[in-house]
Design an enzyme around this catalytic site. Structure first.
Site, PDB file in Angstrom:
ATOM      1  N   ARG A  52       0.838  -1.208   0.000  1.00  0.00           N
ATOM      2  CA  ARG A  52       0.000   0.000   0.000  1.00  0.00           C
ATOM      3  C   ARG A  52       0.869   1.252   0.000  1.00  0.00           C
ATOM      4  O   ARG A  52       0.550   2.237  -0.672  1.00  0.00           O
ATOM      5  CB  ARG A  52      -0.944  -0.005   1.209  1.00  0.00           C
ATOM      6  CG  ARG A  52      -1.909   1.180   1.188  1.00  0.00           C
ATOM      7  CD  ARG A  52      -2.959   1.094   2.260  1.00  0.00           C
ATOM      8  NE  ARG A  52      -2.373   1.121   3.578  1.00  0.00           N
ATOM      9  CZ  ARG A  52      -3.049   0.860   4.707  1.00  0.00           C
ATOM     10  NH1 ARG A  52      -4.333   0.549   4.660  1.00  0.00           N
ATOM     11  NH2 ARG A  52      -2.445   0.904   5.876  1.00  0.00           N
ATOM     12  N   ARG A 100       9.350  26.823  -0.775  1.00  0.00           N
ATOM     13  CA  ARG A 100       7.896  26.675  -0.866  1.00  0.00           C
ATOM     14  C   ARG A 100       7.372  27.096  -2.236  1.00  0.00           C
ATOM     15  O   ARG A 100       7.556  28.239  -2.663  1.00  0.00           O
ATOM     16  CB  ARG A 100       7.218  27.501   0.232  1.00  0.00           C
ATOM     17  CG  ARG A 100       5.734  27.208   0.348  1.00  0.00           C
ATOM     18  CD  ARG A 100       5.111  27.935   1.529  1.00  0.00           C
ATOM     19  NE  ARG A 100       3.722  27.512   1.681  1.00  0.00           N
ATOM     20  CZ  ARG A 100       2.721  27.954   0.907  1.00  0.00           C
ATOM     21  NH1 ARG A 100       2.979  28.838  -0.055  1.00  0.00           N
ATOM     22  NH2 ARG A 100       1.490  27.519   1.077  1.00  0.00           N
ATOM     23  N   HIS A 102       3.964  25.505  -4.840  1.00  0.00           N
ATOM     24  CA  HIS A 102       2.961  24.433  -4.897  1.00  0.00           C
ATOM     25  C   HIS A 102       3.357  23.286  -5.818  1.00  0.00           C
ATOM     26  O   HIS A 102       3.156  22.132  -5.501  1.00  0.00           O
ATOM     27  CB  HIS A 102       1.601  24.983  -5.351  1.00  0.00           C
ATOM     28  CG  HIS A 102       0.897  25.746  -4.275  1.00  0.00           C
ATOM     29  ND1 HIS A 102       1.419  26.878  -3.698  1.00  0.00           N
ATOM     30  CD2 HIS A 102      -0.290  25.527  -3.660  1.00  0.00           C
ATOM     31  CE1 HIS A 102       0.593  27.335  -2.778  1.00  0.00           C
ATOM     32  NE2 HIS A 102      -0.455  26.535  -2.734  1.00  0.00           N
ATOM     33  N   LYS A 147      -3.070   6.898   1.087  1.00  0.00           N
ATOM     34  CA  LYS A 147      -2.902   7.088   2.537  1.00  0.00           C
ATOM     35  C   LYS A 147      -1.999   8.300   2.776  1.00  0.00           C
ATOM     36  O   LYS A 147      -0.828   8.174   3.140  1.00  0.00           O
ATOM     37  CB  LYS A 147      -2.320   5.823   3.175  1.00  0.00           C
ATOM     38  CG  LYS A 147      -2.475   5.779   4.677  1.00  0.00           C
ATOM     39  CD  LYS A 147      -2.256   4.383   5.200  1.00  0.00           C
ATOM     40  CE  LYS A 147      -2.231   4.282   6.702  1.00  0.00           C
ATOM     41  NZ  LYS A 147      -3.473   4.693   7.350  1.00  0.00           N
ATOM     42  N   GLU A 180     -16.396   5.100   5.635  1.00  0.00           N
ATOM     43  CA  GLU A 180     -15.502   4.408   6.578  1.00  0.00           C
ATOM     44  C   GLU A 180     -15.364   5.273   7.819  1.00  0.00           C
ATOM     45  O   GLU A 180     -15.860   6.396   7.868  1.00  0.00           O
ATOM     46  CB  GLU A 180     -14.140   4.151   5.927  1.00  0.00           C
ATOM     47  CG  GLU A 180     -13.423   5.426   5.501  1.00  0.00           C
ATOM     48  CD  GLU A 180     -12.085   5.180   4.805  1.00  0.00           C
ATOM     49  OE1 GLU A 180     -11.500   4.107   4.954  1.00  0.00           O
ATOM     50  OE2 GLU A 180     -11.635   6.120   4.106  1.00  0.00           O
ATOM     51  N   LEU A 205     -10.088   4.008   2.135  1.00  0.00           N
ATOM     52  CA  LEU A 205      -8.753   3.443   2.165  1.00  0.00           C
ATOM     53  C   LEU A 205      -8.872   1.923   2.148  1.00  0.00           C
ATOM     54  O   LEU A 205      -9.730   1.353   2.828  1.00  0.00           O
ATOM     55  CB  LEU A 205      -8.024   3.877   3.438  1.00  0.00           C
ATOM     56  CG  LEU A 205      -6.573   3.430   3.499  1.00  0.00           C
ATOM     57  CD1 LEU A 205      -5.732   4.268   2.538  1.00  0.00           C
ATOM     58  CD2 LEU A 205      -6.035   3.550   4.912  1.00  0.00           C
TER      59      LEU A 205
HETATM   60  N1  PMP Z   1      -9.544   3.890   6.771  1.00  0.00           N
HETATM   61  C1  PMP Z   1      -8.842   4.943   7.238  1.00  0.00           C
HETATM   62  C2  PMP Z   1      -9.277   6.326   6.878  1.00  0.00           C
HETATM   63  C3  PMP Z   1      -7.713   4.742   8.051  1.00  0.00           C
HETATM   64  O1  PMP Z   1      -7.006   5.776   8.514  1.00  0.00           O
HETATM   65  C4  PMP Z   1      -7.356   3.402   8.402  1.00  0.00           C
HETATM   66  C5  PMP Z   1      -6.178   3.150   9.314  1.00  0.00           C
HETATM   67  N2  PMP Z   1      -4.969   3.363   8.681  1.00  0.00           N
HETATM   68  C6  PMP Z   1      -8.109   2.351   7.875  1.00  0.00           C
HETATM   69  C7  PMP Z   1      -9.199   2.628   7.067  1.00  0.00           C
HETATM   70  C8  PMP Z   1      -7.756   0.923   8.183  1.00  0.00           C
HETATM   71  O2  PMP Z   1      -6.572   0.530   7.532  1.00  0.00           O
HETATM   72  P1  PMP Z   1      -5.608  -0.583   8.139  1.00  0.00           P
HETATM   73  O3  PMP Z   1      -6.465  -1.784   8.376  1.00  0.00           O
HETATM   74  O4  PMP Z   1      -4.599  -0.796   7.088  1.00  0.00           O
HETATM   75  O5  PMP Z   1      -5.058  -0.015   9.413  1.00  0.00           O
END
Ligand code: PMP
Length: 287
Positions: A52, A100, A102, A147, A180, A205
């Site tokens: 990831r 700095r 963008h 992420k 989520e 994510l």
């Molecule tokens: N969604 C978000 C927004 C997160 O921050 C996380 C934690 N990193 C997860 C889902 C779960 O991901 P993981 O199982 O890889 O920790």
């Protein structure tokens, strides 16, 4: 015992780790991170987290600062130096330091920071008792699959949850469906016993714990349906839970003012949690 962090090629005392004030992570949240749990001194699902990490870097056109092999060695060394048995590892890579501006600069070296923290995971009351969650509008951007360290909406949501005496805030899209949690993936068991979690897209994510749990469920003959569910469906569910690397599978026993079922973690949640923790315990036994 001294606690070390790894900052750009050096192991330094944790409290002395610094990066430049023109680091693009600091100025633009131009970077990515990973959090992996450590059980018995070894990373849980290390390859999943590194996969990831590579996807996040590629999405932002940031070149990996070191090879995967070297990164694995650095991680192992840091865990050993900090004598972490149970805890978590935090990794952050930013585009690097530049005046700095963008637009992405060229020819700079990414900043790589790693740290660890010891935590007695398995004795968290929330695993056994479950937690409350609130619902909030999902005000994040359209690339939640990356992420990134840009977590302000998540911090706002988590703070609102804490102010309401809850552990997590479940984010809700414009159509009324849960995307989520602010730091977790969301799941429910419907009244007709379907185990649902939202399908992968740029709205969420791809949790490494989510992936692992789908695999464990399949091995146990339990189908996971990757389908979005509404706030109403979640409140009317038999069971609800969230997953993440540091909270494993945490039952959700209340959403807003609605108690889920009888207010205790449900039977399927407990079984799945048990299998997941057995999987982690197996890693400990092999470490
Ligand atoms: N969604 C978000 C927004 C997160 O921050 C996380 C934690 N990193 C997860 C889902 C779960 O991901 P993981 O199982 O890889 O920790």
């Amino acid at each position: 015992m001294a606690r070390y962090a790894y900052v750009d090629g050096r192991y330094v005392p944790h409290c002395e780790g610094v990066v430049g004030i023109e680091d693009r992570g600091f100025q633009f949240a131009d970077g990515i991170y990973e959090v992996a749990s450590i059980i018995g001194g070894a990373m849980v699902d290390g390859p999943g987290h590194l996969d990831r990490m590579e996807r996040s870097l590629a999405a932002l056109d940031i070149a990996p600062p070191v090879s995967r092999r070297v990164l694995e060695l650095i991680m192992r060394e840091l865990i050993a130096r900090n004598a972490v048995v149970d805890g978590f590892l935090y990794l952050q890579i930013t585009r690097g330091v530049a005046p700095r501006d963008h637009k992405y600069p060229t020819g700079i070296r990414p900043t790589l920071v790693l740290s660890t923290k010891r935590v007695d995971f398995l004795n968290q009351a929330k695993l056994a008792e479950g937690v409350k969650a609130i619902t909030i509008p999902d005000i994040r951007w359209a690339r939640c699959d990356i992420k990134t360290i840009s977590l302000l909406p998540n911090c706002m949501g988590k703070t609102r949850a804490a102010a309401a005496g809850a552990y997590e805030a479940l984010q809700v899209d414009a159509a009324g469906y849960i995307t989520e949690g602010t730091s977790s993936n969301a799941w429910i068991v419907t009244q007709d016993n379907r185990l649902l979690t939202r399908a992968l897209s740029s709205d969420i994510l791809r949790g490494v714990t989510r992936d692992r749990l789908i695999g464990i469920a399949a091995e146990e003959g339990i189908a996971v349906v990757e389908e979005a569910f509404s706030v109403e469906a979640a409140k009317a569910a038999r069971e609800a839970f969230v997953t993440s690397a540091t909270s494993f599978l945490t039952p959700v026993v209340q959403i807003d003012d609605r108690v889920i079922a009888d207010g205790a973690p449900g039977p399927l949640s407990r079984r799945l949690q048990g299998w997941y923790l057995d999987y982690c315990a197996g890693l400990r036994a092999r470490a």
